[in-house]
Design a protein around this motif. Structure first.
Motif, mmCIF file in Angstrom:
data_model
loop_
_atom_site.group_PDB
_atom_site.id
_atom_site.type_symbol
_atom_site.label_atom_id
_atom_site.label_comp_id
_atom_site.label_asym_id
_atom_site.label_seq_id
_atom_site.Cartn_x
_atom_site.Cartn_y
_atom_site.Cartn_z
ATOM 1 N N UNK A 113 0.825 -1.202 0.000
ATOM 2 C CA UNK A 113 0.000 0.000 0.000
ATOM 3 C C UNK A 113 0.862 1.256 0.000
ATOM 4 N N UNK A 114 0.547 2.158 -0.912
ATOM 5 C CA UNK A 114 1.261 3.430 -1.025
ATOM 6 C C UNK A 114 1.212 4.214 0.283
ATOM 7 N N UNK A 115 0.064 4.194 0.959
ATOM 8 C CA UNK A 115 -0.083 4.977 2.188
ATOM 9 C C UNK A 115 0.876 4.505 3.276
ATOM 10 N N UNK A 116 1.133 3.204 3.345
ATOM 11 C CA UNK A 116 2.054 2.687 4.355
ATOM 12 C C UNK A 116 3.499 3.035 4.013
ATOM 13 N N UNK A 117 3.831 2.970 2.733
ATOM 14 C CA UNK A 117 5.175 3.357 2.304
ATOM 15 C C UNK A 117 5.419 4.841 2.558
ATOM 16 N N UNK A 118 4.423 5.664 2.277
ATOM 17 C CA UNK A 118 4.598 7.109 2.455
ATOM 18 C C UNK A 118 4.711 7.480 3.931
ATOM 19 N N UNK A 119 3.997 6.769 4.797
ATOM 20 C CA UNK A 119 4.115 7.035 6.238
ATOM 21 C C UNK A 119 5.524 6.720 6.727
ATOM 22 N N UNK A 120 6.073 5.611 6.241
ATOM 23 C CA UNK A 120 7.440 5.250 6.614
ATOM 24 C C UNK A 120 8.424 6.291 6.094
ATOM 25 N N UNK A 121 8.210 6.746 4.865
ATOM 26 C CA UNK A 121 9.076 7.780 4.285
ATOM 27 C C UNK A 121 8.997 9.072 5.095
ATOM 28 N N UNK A 122 7.792 9.459 5.497
ATOM 29 C CA UNK A 122 7.620 10.666 6.311
ATOM 30 C C UNK A 122 8.418 10.577 7.609
ATOM 31 N N UNK A 123 8.296 9.448 8.291
ATOM 32 C CA UNK A 123 8.976 9.275 9.581
ATOM 33 C C UNK A 123 10.488 9.398 9.417
ATOM 34 N N UNK A 124 11.028 8.711 8.412
ATOM 35 C CA UNK A 124 12.476 8.741 8.199
ATOM 36 C C UNK A 124 12.949 10.116 7.733
ATOM 37 N N UNK A 125 12.140 10.776 6.911
ATOM 38 C CA UNK A 125 12.503 12.112 6.433
ATOM 39 C C UNK A 125 12.508 13.115 7.583
ATOM 40 N N UNK A 126 11.508 13.045 8.443
ATOM 41 C CA UNK A 126 11.438 13.957 9.588
ATOM 42 C C UNK A 126 12.600 13.705 10.538
ATOM 43 N N UNK A 127 12.909 12.435 10.785
ATOM 44 C CA UNK A 127 14.024 12.127 11.684
ATOM 45 C C UNK A 127 15.341 12.662 11.123
ATOM 46 N N UNK A 128 15.531 12.499 9.822
ATOM 47 C CA UNK A 128 16.764 12.992 9.196
ATOM 48 C C UNK A 128 16.892 14.508 9.341
ATOM 49 N N UNK A 129 15.760 15.198 9.401
ATOM 50 C CA UNK A 129 15.787 16.657 9.528
ATOM 51 C C UNK A 129 16.117 17.093 10.953
ATOM 52 N N UNK A 130 15.541 16.420 11.943
ATOM 53 C CA UNK A 130 15.708 16.879 13.323
ATOM 54 C C UNK A 130 16.992 16.371 13.966
ATOM 55 N N UNK A 131 17.528 15.252 13.486
ATOM 56 C CA UNK A 131 18.754 14.694 14.064
ATOM 57 C C UNK A 131 19.851 14.734 13.007
ATOM 58 N N UNK A 132 20.502 15.866 12.901
ATOM 59 C CA UNK A 132 21.513 16.036 11.852
ATOM 60 C C UNK A 132 22.782 15.239 12.135
ATOM 61 N N UNK A 133 23.012 14.872 13.392
ATOM 62 C CA UNK A 133 24.194 14.070 13.708
ATOM 63 C C UNK A 133 24.083 12.675 13.099
ATOM 64 N N UNK A 134 22.884 12.119 13.131
ATOM 65 C CA UNK A 134 22.645 10.792 12.552
ATOM 66 C C UNK A 134 22.164 10.922 11.117
ATOM 67 N N UNK A 135 21.224 11.845 10.899
ATOM 68 C CA UNK A 135 20.667 12.011 9.562
ATOM 69 C C UNK A 135 19.908 10.774 9.137
ATOM 70 N N UNK A 136 20.222 10.279 7.949
ATOM 71 C CA UNK A 136 19.596 9.043 7.486
ATOM 72 C C UNK A 136 20.669 8.040 7.105
ATOM 73 N N UNK A 137 20.461 6.809 7.523
ATOM 74 C CA UNK A 137 21.337 5.721 7.090
ATOM 75 C C UNK A 137 20.502 4.456 6.999
ATOM 76 N N UNK A 138 20.893 3.554 6.139
ATOM 77 C CA UNK A 138 20.157 2.309 5.981
ATOM 78 C C UNK A 138 20.170 1.542 7.298
ATOM 79 N N UNK A 139 19.023 0.977 7.633
ATOM 80 C CA UNK A 139 18.916 0.230 8.874
ATOM 81 C C UNK A 139 18.126 0.959 9.940
#
Length: 225
Positions: free
Chosen positions: A198-224
């Motif tokens: 489902x697109x809606x579930x994929x987009x929710x996951x993308x939102x969460x990871x995108x927001x985290x990457x924005x607020x935690x610049x020390x970690x940002x985004x990494x696989x896993x």
């Protein structure tokens, strides 16, 4: 001595019917050993205090039943204090939801695809903050109205004829450079499971990871993550 071989946990994760070569989980649900729903609920006092010692002992012996895995891990990861009450945890939960909504809105102001029910898998910006004018990128970012535009207040200047903004803020540039990589990883997440069809579930996951990457610049985004 007879031993309970345990029940497989695969049935709790619905697999797409065409995926016939999915490895079976080695985890078995064992009566009397696995932390069950009943044992989990019994571990709380009427006020909501959790007997973490007995809970950890049960988990060590037989793992966690799939149906309660999410709420148990909230305690194992330190999201909640075992000595907190039901009411205290509900207040914390509501505060965190409100904070996430504020962070997501902040990200949406920078890149409107966030929170739109969609996500991207192609780069939308170059290393120097210039918008990428690839037709596929424009369509993916906003299939109905064209490219989703970063707002004027990010320190950018308009790119003539494109309707987009040149991003000058370094933090915003670094964040936007990761968004398509998050999308590429999201579409590869447990592709055998029906949940991620489902697109809606994929987009929710993308939102969460995108927001985290924005607020935690020390970690940002990494696989896993």
């Amino acid at each position: 001595m007879w031993r309970d071989p345990g029940a497989p946990a695969d049935s709790f994760y619905q697999v797409r019917p065409e995926c016939t070569d999915v490895p079976k989980t080695r985890f078995k649900i064992k009566a009397g050993k696995t932390l069950s729903v009943r044992k989990w609920q019994a571990a709380f006092t009427p006020e909501g205090y959790l007997d973490i010692g007995k809970t950890l002992s049960r988990i060590h012996r037989g793992g966690i039943h799939p149906s309660i895995r999410g709420e148990v891990w909230e305690f194992l990861l330190g999201c909640y204090d075992p000595k907190s009450t039901f009411d205290e945890r509900e207040q914390i939960r509501q505060r965190r939801r409100m904070q996430y909504a504020r962070w997501k809105e902040e990200c949406r102001q920078l890149f409107p695809v966030v929170g739109s029910g969609r996500f991207i898998t192609a780069p939308v910006i170059s290393d120097d903050g210039q918008p990428i004018q690839d037709p596929l990128v424009l369509l993916e970012a906003n299939p109905d109205k064209g490219q989703a535009l970063p707002p004027v207040d990010n320190g950018g200047t308009n790119v003539r004829g494109s309707g987009m903004e040149t991003v000058k803020d370094k933090k915003a540039i670094q964040w936007m450079l990761t968004l398509h990589q998050i999308g590429l990883d999201v579409v590869r997440t447990d592709r055998t499971l029906v949940f991620y069809e489902k697109q809606e579930n994929l987009s929710k996951l993308w939102d969460i990871l995108a927001v985290y990457a924005w607020i935690d610049t020390d970690v940002g985004y990494c696989q896993g993550l």
